[in-house]
Design an enzyme around this catalytic site. Sequence first.
Site, PDB file in Angstrom:
ATOM      1  N   ARG A 229      52.898  64.511  16.992  1.00 32.99           N
ATOM      2  CA  ARG A 229      54.062  64.203  16.161  1.00 32.99           C
ATOM      3  C   ARG A 229      55.266  64.990  16.679  1.00 32.99           C
ATOM      4  NH1 ARG A 229      52.048  60.234  15.005  1.00 32.99           N
ATOM      5  NH2 ARG A 229      51.563  59.326  12.974  1.00 32.99           N
ATOM      6  N   GLU A 258      62.429  58.826  15.247  1.00 35.57           N
ATOM      7  CA  GLU A 258      61.922  57.612  15.905  1.00 35.57           C
ATOM      8  C   GLU A 258      62.323  56.401  15.065  1.00 35.57           C
ATOM      9  OE1 GLU A 258      57.733  57.636  16.803  1.00 35.57           O
ATOM     10  OE2 GLU A 258      57.804  59.647  17.640  1.00 35.57           O
ATOM     11  N   HIS A 276      56.128  56.401  21.925  1.00 31.13           N
ATOM     12  CA  HIS A 276      55.031  56.446  20.946  1.00 31.13           C
ATOM     13  C   HIS A 276      53.951  55.405  21.279  1.00 31.13           C
ATOM     14  CE1 HIS A 276      54.166  57.860  16.584  1.00 31.13           C
ATOM     15  NE2 HIS A 276      53.035  57.513  17.173  1.00 31.13           N
TER      16      HIS A 276
HETATM   17  P1  NAD Z   1      42.541  64.992  13.002  1.00 31.97           P
HETATM   18  O1  NAD Z   1      42.824  65.120  11.558  1.00 31.97           O
HETATM   19  O2  NAD Z   1      41.206  64.524  13.444  1.00 31.97           O
HETATM   20  O3  NAD Z   1      42.819  66.385  13.733  1.00 31.97           O
HETATM   21  C1  NAD Z   1      43.906  67.201  13.424  1.00 31.97           C
HETATM   22  C2  NAD Z   1      43.439  68.630  13.559  1.00 31.97           C
HETATM   23  O4  NAD Z   1      44.574  69.472  13.365  1.00 31.97           O
HETATM   24  C3  NAD Z   1      42.386  69.034  12.513  1.00 31.97           C
HETATM   25  O5  NAD Z   1      41.219  69.516  13.149  1.00 31.97           O
HETATM   26  C4  NAD Z   1      43.073  70.114  11.703  1.00 31.97           C
HETATM   27  O6  NAD Z   1      42.178  71.127  11.308  1.00 31.97           O
HETATM   28  C5  NAD Z   1      44.086  70.626  12.712  1.00 31.97           C
HETATM   29  N1  NAD Z   1      45.183  71.353  12.095  1.00 31.97           N
HETATM   30  C6  NAD Z   1      45.768  71.162  10.887  1.00 31.97           C
HETATM   31  N2  NAD Z   1      46.728  72.078  10.691  1.00 31.97           N
HETATM   32  C7  NAD Z   1      46.743  72.859  11.803  1.00 31.97           C
HETATM   33  C8  NAD Z   1      47.518  73.979  12.209  1.00 31.97           C
HETATM   34  N3  NAD Z   1      48.445  74.505  11.399  1.00 31.97           N
HETATM   35  N4  NAD Z   1      47.275  74.510  13.427  1.00 31.97           N
HETATM   36  C9  NAD Z   1      46.328  74.003  14.234  1.00 31.97           C
HETATM   37  N5  NAD Z   1      45.551  72.962  13.904  1.00 31.97           N
HETATM   38  C10 NAD Z   1      45.766  72.391  12.702  1.00 31.97           C
HETATM   39  O7  NAD Z   1      43.708  64.056  13.587  1.00 31.97           O
HETATM   40  P2  NAD Z   1      43.721  63.313  14.990  1.00 31.97           P
HETATM   41  O8  NAD Z   1      43.233  61.934  14.801  1.00 31.97           O
HETATM   42  O9  NAD Z   1      43.118  64.180  16.015  1.00 31.97           O
HETATM   43  O10 NAD Z   1      45.318  63.194  15.201  1.00 31.97           O
HETATM   44  C11 NAD Z   1      46.064  64.308  15.625  1.00 31.97           C
HETATM   45  C12 NAD Z   1      47.545  63.971  15.620  1.00 31.97           C
HETATM   46  O11 NAD Z   1      47.822  62.907  16.529  1.00 31.97           O
HETATM   47  C13 NAD Z   1      48.100  63.490  14.271  1.00 31.97           C
HETATM   48  O12 NAD Z   1      49.393  64.032  14.117  1.00 31.97           O
HETATM   49  C14 NAD Z   1      48.215  61.984  14.443  1.00 31.97           C
HETATM   50  O13 NAD Z   1      49.153  61.416  13.589  1.00 31.97           O
HETATM   51  C15 NAD Z   1      48.639  61.921  15.894  1.00 31.97           C
HETATM   52  N6  NAD Z   1      48.392  60.636  16.560  1.00 31.97           N
HETATM   53  C16 NAD Z   1      49.341  60.182  17.410  1.00 31.97           C
HETATM   54  C17 NAD Z   1      49.115  59.015  18.114  1.00 31.97           C
HETATM   55  C18 NAD Z   1      50.166  58.453  19.032  1.00 31.97           C
HETATM   56  O14 NAD Z   1      50.302  57.249  19.119  1.00 31.97           O
HETATM   57  N7  NAD Z   1      50.893  59.271  19.749  1.00 31.97           N
HETATM   58  C19 NAD Z   1      47.923  58.301  17.916  1.00 31.97           C
HETATM   59  C20 NAD Z   1      46.980  58.806  17.033  1.00 31.97           C
HETATM   60  C21 NAD Z   1      47.220  59.988  16.358  1.00 31.97           C
HETATM   61  C1  MLT Z   2      48.942  57.285  14.438  1.00 34.51           C
HETATM   62  O1  MLT Z   2      49.258  58.166  13.634  1.00 34.51           O
HETATM   63  O2  MLT Z   2      47.898  56.637  14.343  1.00 34.51           O
HETATM   64  C2  MLT Z   2      49.831  57.029  15.577  1.00 34.51           C
HETATM   65  O3  MLT Z   2      51.103  57.483  15.391  1.00 34.51           O
HETATM   66  C3  MLT Z   2      49.687  55.707  16.197  1.00 34.51           C
HETATM   67  C4  MLT Z   2      50.578  54.610  15.779  1.00 34.51           C
HETATM   68  O4  MLT Z   2      50.565  54.194  14.655  1.00 34.51           O
HETATM   69  O5  MLT Z   2      51.265  54.094  16.633  1.00 34.51           O
END
Ligand code: NAD
Ligand code: MLT
Length: 308
Positions: A229, A258, A276
Site C-alpha cells: 500500500r 491512486e 497497481h
Molecule cells: P496478510 O494479512 O496475509 O499479511 C499482512 C501481514 O502484515 C500480517 O502477517 C500482519 O501480521 C502483518 N502486519 C500487520 N501490522 C504490521 C506492522 N505494524 N508491522 C509489520 N507487520 C504487520 O495480507 P497479504 O495478503 O499478505 O497482503 C499484504 C498487503 O499487500 C496488504 O496491504 C494488501 O492490501 C496488499 N496487496 C496488494 C496487492 C497489489 O495489487 N499490489 C495485491 C494483494 C495485496
Molecule cells: C488487494 O488489496 O487485493 C490489491 O490491492 C489488489 C487489487 O485489488 O488490485
Amino acid sequence: MKVLVSDQISDLGVAKLRESVAVDVKTDLTPEELEQVIGEYDALVVRSSTKVTRKVLENAGRLKVVGRAGVGVDNIDVEAATERGVIVINAPEGNTISAAEHAIAMMTSLARNIPNASASMKAGEWKRSKFMGVELYNKTLGVVGMGRIGSEVIKRAQAMGMDILAYDPYISAERAEKMGVTLTSTEEIYRKADFITMHTPLTKATKHMISHDELAIMKDGVRIINCARGGLIDEEALYEALKSGKVAGAALDVFEEEPVTCNPLCELSNVIVTPHLGASTEEAQVNVAVQVAEQVVNALQGEPLVSA
Ligand code: NAD
Ligand code: MLT
C-alpha cells in the site's frame, strides 16, 4: 436478492453470483449515482475503484454485505458499515501468488535495471556499462509483514540464495523458524538489509512506517520495493533519499494517491513504477472474483463465512 457489481471483476465471478441471485453490473457509476441506486441492492461487490463511503452506506437501506474482490478493504468505510450491520468481506487468498510474483519481478527488475535498459535499447542505444546491476544472491532481503504475500516472497527469495530478515509483530518465532527466517526489529532490517520489501496492510500503525528517520539509518544504496500500500512509505522522504542516492532504487506498485499519473517519483530514473498491477493476472482475477462471489452468496443466505 439483488447484487450490484460496481467495478470490473472477472465474468466467472459474475456468473457465480448469477447462479443464486439477480446481478446488475454497472462499472461507470459516479459517486452520486452510486448513492442514488444503492438502496435497491442487498449486496455490493467492488474491486478498488468504487469508494464505499459513509454516505453510500447511509443510502443503502437494504444492504447486507459488501464484497471486495481482493485483500485490502481500504476503499470501504468498514466502521460505517459495521455501525449499520453491513458485513464486509474480502477475498484474502486469491491474489497472493500474483502479488508475490510481482514483488519478485520488481526486485529483479530493480537489481538489473531492466526497464531502463529496455527503454534505452528501444530508443536505438546500445549502452552496456550504463546498466551494470547487482546480484540478489547472498544479499539480505528485509521483509516487513510476513503474512500471505510476505511468506510467498520469502520462499522465492530463499530459492535465489537471499538471506532473510523479517519483521511482523503478529507472527510467532516458531512459524518464522519453520520458514528458515530470522524475526527481528524494523531497526535491524533498516540497518542491515540490501533490499527491503513491504507487505503489511495500511493502518494507523503502518502509515509512513518508512519516513526520514528510517531512511536515514538504512544502508547506503539500499533498494526498496513496495507492492502493498502506498501510504506505508512517506513518498516525499523517499523522493529525497532517491535523489541523494542514499536509496539506490525503488520499485513501486502502489502510491499514496491512486490513480496517479504525475507523481514526482515517476520522474526519477532510479524508480520503477507499475500502476497497481500486483493482482492483475488472469488467474488472480478469476480467483478473487469467484471467492468473493461465493462469500457474498453465503452471507446473503446466512451460511458461514470464511474470514480474512
Ligand atoms: P496478510 O494479512 O496475509 O499479511 C499482512 C501481514 O502484515 C500480517 O502477517 C500482519 O501480521 C502483518 N502486519 C500487520 N501490522 C504490521 C506492522 N505494524 N508491522 C509489520 N507487520 C504487520 O495480507 P497479504 O495478503 O499478505 O497482503 C499484504 C498487503 O499487500 C496488504 O496491504 C494488501 O492490501 C496488499 N496487496 C496488494 C496487492 C497489489 O495489487 N499490489 C495485491 C494483494 C495485496
Ligand atoms: C488487494 O488489496 O487485493 C490489491 O490491492 C489488489 C487489487 O485489488 O488490485
